[in-house]
Enzyme design. Structure first.
Site, PDB file in Angstrom:
ATOM      1  N   THR A   1       0.767  -2.343 -15.285  1.00  0.00           N
ATOM      2  CA  THR A   1       1.372  -1.124 -14.284  1.00  0.00           C
ATOM      3  C   THR A   1       0.064  -0.266 -13.557  1.00  0.00           C
ATOM      4  O   THR A   1       0.269   0.794 -13.110  1.00  0.00           O
ATOM      5  CB  THR A   1       2.179  -0.165 -14.935  1.00  0.00           C
ATOM      6  OG1 THR A   1       1.605   0.409 -16.011  1.00  0.00           O
ATOM      7  CG2 THR A   1       3.376  -1.062 -15.708  1.00  0.00           C
TER       8      THR A   1
ATOM      9  N   PHE B   1      -1.236   1.162  -3.959  1.00  0.00           N
ATOM     10  CA  PHE B   1      -2.347   1.754  -4.797  1.00  0.00           C
ATOM     11  C   PHE B   1      -3.019   0.698  -5.746  1.00  0.00           C
ATOM     12  O   PHE B   1      -4.115   0.790  -5.762  1.00  0.00           O
ATOM     13  CB  PHE B   1      -1.828   3.063  -5.326  1.00  0.00           C
ATOM     14  CG  PHE B   1      -2.823   3.486  -6.426  1.00  0.00           C
ATOM     15  CD1 PHE B   1      -3.878   4.303  -5.640  1.00  0.00           C
ATOM     16  CD2 PHE B   1      -2.885   3.408  -7.701  1.00  0.00           C
ATOM     17  CE1 PHE B   1      -4.899   4.974  -6.603  1.00  0.00           C
ATOM     18  CE2 PHE B   1      -3.894   3.904  -8.375  1.00  0.00           C
ATOM     19  CZ  PHE B   1      -4.815   4.754  -7.851  1.00  0.00           C
ATOM     20  N   ASN B   2      -2.178   0.164  -6.611  1.00  0.00           N
ATOM     21  CA  ASN B   2      -2.809  -0.882  -7.651  1.00  0.00           C
ATOM     22  C   ASN B   2      -3.580  -1.749  -7.308  1.00  0.00           C
ATOM     23  O   ASN B   2      -4.754  -2.018  -7.599  1.00  0.00           O
ATOM     24  CB  ASN B   2      -1.650  -1.276  -8.558  1.00  0.00           C
ATOM     25  CG  ASN B   2      -0.926  -0.170  -9.352  1.00  0.00           C
ATOM     26  OD1 ASN B   2      -1.613   0.832  -9.787  1.00  0.00           O
ATOM     27  ND2 ASN B   2       0.091  -0.594  -9.946  1.00  0.00           N
TER      28      ASN B   2
ATOM     29  N   ASP C   1       3.868   5.353 -15.230  1.00  0.00           N
ATOM     30  CA  ASP C   1       3.427   4.754 -16.536  1.00  0.00           C
ATOM     31  C   ASP C   1       3.962   5.335 -17.677  1.00  0.00           C
ATOM     32  O   ASP C   1       4.467   4.511 -18.431  1.00  0.00           O
ATOM     33  CB  ASP C   1       1.855   4.598 -16.392  1.00  0.00           C
ATOM     34  CG  ASP C   1       1.172   4.196 -15.167  1.00  0.00           C
ATOM     35  OD1 ASP C   1       0.772   3.115 -15.049  1.00  0.00           O
ATOM     36  OD2 ASP C   1       1.047   4.750 -14.136  1.00  0.00           O
TER      37      ASP C   1
ATOM     38  N   ASP D   1      -2.152   2.579 -16.542  1.00  0.00           N
ATOM     39  CA  ASP D   1      -3.086   3.758 -15.930  1.00  0.00           C
ATOM     40  C   ASP D   1      -2.239   5.147 -15.920  1.00  0.00           C
ATOM     41  O   ASP D   1      -2.143   5.865 -15.072  1.00  0.00           O
ATOM     42  CB  ASP D   1      -3.855   3.734 -14.522  1.00  0.00           C
ATOM     43  CG  ASP D   1      -2.821   3.523 -13.472  1.00  0.00           C
ATOM     44  OD1 ASP D   1      -1.487   3.249 -14.140  1.00  0.00           O
ATOM     45  OD2 ASP D   1      -3.056   3.791 -12.248  1.00  0.00           O
TER      46      ASP D   1
ATOM     47  N   ASN E   1      -4.824   5.977 -11.658  1.00  0.00           N
ATOM     48  CA  ASN E   1      -4.328   7.160 -11.197  1.00  0.00           C
ATOM     49  C   ASN E   1      -5.046   8.455 -11.371  1.00  0.00           C
ATOM     50  O   ASN E   1      -5.377   9.241 -10.391  1.00  0.00           O
ATOM     51  CB  ASN E   1      -2.847   7.516 -11.890  1.00  0.00           C
ATOM     52  CG  ASN E   1      -1.518   6.632 -11.283  1.00  0.00           C
ATOM     53  OD1 ASN E   1      -1.825   6.264  -9.942  1.00  0.00           O
ATOM     54  ND2 ASN E   1      -1.157   6.182 -12.017  1.00  0.00           N
TER      55      ASN E   1
ATOM     56  N   HIS F   1       8.618   2.843  -9.536  1.00  0.00           N
ATOM     57  CA  HIS F   1       7.552   1.831  -9.893  1.00  0.00           C
ATOM     58  C   HIS F   1       7.376   1.039 -10.892  1.00  0.00           C
ATOM     59  O   HIS F   1       8.036   0.067 -11.263  1.00  0.00           O
ATOM     60  CB  HIS F   1       6.091   2.142  -9.012  1.00  0.00           C
ATOM     61  CG  HIS F   1       5.867   2.820  -7.678  1.00  0.00           C
ATOM     62  ND1 HIS F   1       6.297   2.156  -6.736  1.00  0.00           N
ATOM     63  CD2 HIS F   1       5.783   3.948  -7.605  1.00  0.00           C
ATOM     64  CE1 HIS F   1       6.105   2.735  -5.601  1.00  0.00           C
ATOM     65  NE2 HIS F   1       5.735   3.832  -5.930  1.00  0.00           N
ATOM     66  N   ASP F   2       6.570   1.969 -12.123  1.00  0.00           N
ATOM     67  CA  ASP F   2       6.088   0.973 -13.454  1.00  0.00           C
ATOM     68  C   ASP F   2       7.596   0.607 -14.111  1.00  0.00           C
ATOM     69  O   ASP F   2       7.345  -0.203 -14.980  1.00  0.00           O
ATOM     70  CB  ASP F   2       5.154   1.940 -13.763  1.00  0.00           C
ATOM     71  CG  ASP F   2       3.650   1.949 -13.019  1.00  0.00           C
ATOM     72  OD1 ASP F   2       3.723   1.292 -12.046  1.00  0.00           O
ATOM     73  OD2 ASP F   2       3.045   2.880 -13.330  1.00  0.00           O
TER      74      ASP F   2
END
Ligand code: BDR
Ligand code: CA
Length: 308
Positions: A125, A167-168, A14, A9, A38, A241-242
């Site tokens: 992701t 969040f995800n 990402d 996203d 996102n 993160h991703d």
């Protein structure tokens, strides 16, 4: 060479993950599928096309747009951390190449079915809506999936969108429950581990020193992420993160954790979207808890420097 499909996203991090994956010599990126997260769905699909072209890649890697909204809950987005464009409002040219006509969910199903002889790794992701729909429409695609490596969830660290939820998962907890419950081998990069991997000034400077155009773009994306993280919550050094999912595929030796099954709290209330890992000797999910963060940035740099 490991064949991967990336469901994402984009999203600043990402986008860095995509640049790392395209650069990695050990990965063959078969397709990118996008999901609302996102930013809204149409924008994540535009952003994936922008990054495909920034990586010097074209139609051989289809970009397929997917679910425009979560399965059951209302849509949530994260512009505070990614800017209104999702790419930190950096001045990218509009993409020249079109979206694929295939829907992301059909693309995931077809790609997995075609991969039974040499199963595919799914790198996820964003919210898990597309993957949950694919597993629901065609449960036997698990035969064509080697593993799902996902950025999702939080346990010990607490959440980043609520005190409990990451969040995800918060953005589509029902989809996450389907994917975690599907029994497919998974490795999970939750906040418990990504919060240990942060873009410090010196790591950002290391990325800036890499002399490829893609490393320069990644540095701008990481820098934008740091700035938004600071204005959104006063925190310095945004977590990686991703991109950590990509590094977990190319360099699994840099991460360690425990075997678990994972349940997701989908009942309304303050814990909505919380992930609960249950330790299990033969659990099908590896829940990472530690990473060698210097080595993760070194691997990221290697992938970003491998462009010709
Ligand atoms: C996750 O949420 C998104 O904002 C990031 O792109 C990452 O996938 C971190 O919680
Ligand atoms: Ca993301």
């Amino acid at each position: 060479m490991k064949s991967v499909l990336i469901d994402c996203d984009p999203g600043l991090d990402d986008a860095v993950a995509l640049l790392a994956a395209f650069g990695a010599r050990s990965l063959n990126v078969k397709a990118i599928t996008t999901v609302a997260g996102n930013v809204k769905g149409p924008q994540t699909a535009i952003n994936a096309r922008i990054i495909r072209e920034a990586a010097g890649r074209g139609r051989e890697i289809p970009v397929c747009a997917g679910a425009p909204r979560p399965l059951l809950r209302d849509a949530v987005t994260a512009e505070d951390f990614h800017g209104s464009t999702g790419l930190g409002n950096l001045p990218f040219p509009s993409p020249r190449l079109p979206l694929s006509r295939a829907h992301a969910v059909n693309k995931i199903i077809r790609s997995c079915r075609a991969a039974v002889a040499a199963p595919l790794t799914l790198i996820v992701t964003g919210p898990m809506t597309n993957v949950a729909l694919a597993l629901t429409m065609a449960p036997n695609i698990t035969e064509g999936i080697e593993e799902i490596v996902v950025m999702a969830g939080a346990d010990r660290e607490g959440g980043n969108i609520t005190p409990y939820a990451e969040f995800n998962v918060f953005a589509d907890p029902h989809a996450a429950a389907i994917v975690f419950g599907a029994g497919v081998p998974m490795r999970c990069l939750s906040l418990d581990v990504t919060h240990q991997i942060r873009t410090t000034k010196s790591r950002l400077a290391q990325v800036r020193e890499i002399e490829t155009e893609q490393a320069q773009i990644a540095a701008s994306l990481l820098d934008a992420s740091n700035q938004l993280e600071f204005s959104a919550n006063g925190a310095r050094d945004a977590p990686l993160h991703d991109p950590s999912t990509v590094i977990a595929v190319t360099r699994p030796d840099l991460f360690s954790g425990r075997r678990v099954s994972v349940s997701v709290i989908t009942e309304p209330g303050e814990q909505f979207g919380r992930t609960v890992p249950h330790s299990q000797k033969d659990g099908h999910i590896v829940w990472y808890e530690r990473a060698d963060s210097d080595a993760v940035y070194a691997a990221l740099g290697e992938h970003l420097g491998a462009y010709k």
